[in-house]
Design a protein around this motif. Sequence first.
Motif, PDB file in Angstrom:
ATOM      1  N   SER A  47       0.827  -1.212   0.000  1.00 25.34           N
ATOM      2  CA  SER A  47       0.000   0.000   0.000  1.00 25.34           C
ATOM      3  C   SER A  47       0.856   1.254   0.000  1.00 25.34           C
ATOM      4  N   ALA A  51       0.934   4.045  -2.935  1.00 31.94           N
ATOM      5  CA  ALA A  51       0.721   5.466  -2.651  1.00 31.94           C
ATOM      6  C   ALA A  51       1.850   6.298  -3.245  1.00 31.94           C
ATOM      7  N   ASN A  56      -4.028   2.915  -7.466  1.00 33.05           N
ATOM      8  CA  ASN A  56      -5.048   2.375  -6.555  1.00 33.05           C
ATOM      9  C   ASN A  56      -5.571   1.012  -6.998  1.00 33.05           C
ATOM     10  N   THR A  57      -4.747   0.233  -7.670  1.00 32.46           N
ATOM     11  CA  THR A  57      -5.133  -1.116  -8.077  1.00 32.46           C
ATOM     12  C   THR A  57      -5.446  -1.949  -6.825  1.00 32.46           C
TER      13      THR A  57
END
Length: 238
Positions: A47, A51, A56-57
């Motif tokens: 994550s 970022a 945002n897969t």
Amino acid sequence: MSPESPNSGKLYLVASPIGNLNDLSSRFTDVLAGVDLIACEDTRVTSKLMAHLGLNTPLVSYREENERSKSIELCQAMIEGKSIALLSDAGYPAISDPGFRLVRACHTHHLKVIPIPGPNAAITALAASGLPTHQFLFHGFLPKKKNGVLQILEKWKDFSGSLIFYESKYKIEKTLSLLESAYGPERFVCVARELTKVHETILSGALSKIRPLVAQRSTKGEFTLVVAPAGYSFEDAE
């Protein structure tokens, strides 16, 4: 062997940075942006990387504890047409990290596997070690128990190339001690710590010289250990 279905999804094996985010390639980013799902060792770690890339897969946990069941689920998703990227926390998935079972399942179901090359601590350490590179054996992590370590060291004592091991900060000094007992103080080694990171350290030389240096320095971080074949030294090397 049956041909791959043109309507099936694909599995991308994506090597992630082992420390320095500048090692990210444009292909790495393109693949993660283009797949339907990312299977990763630790969603919290991935994550942060997502970022950093502004992506945002969707992520799904794929780790040692759930590898068997998740391999079945992910294969079914690819059979239904979804493309999936597989990531480790650092380095190449399936190399001393989860992934082997999913890759094997893909081949069993005639699903296409696409490797995306990138950072790998074993090869990075070997290249920077000054030890022979013409032939090498990668063993991954050594066993936790002393007898297991000694059995492996005895088995490969006379190997004609370099040996490569991963080791934790908790065991590196003990492992070097066992190595010196098994191979002698003049055996050449390279101890690589925190490769590509701010506190990267690469120490190469005879065990009798390297062991004290490791003991004097920080043992925080990840270690890769390269062991030269018997009789090798910098002075005698052509």
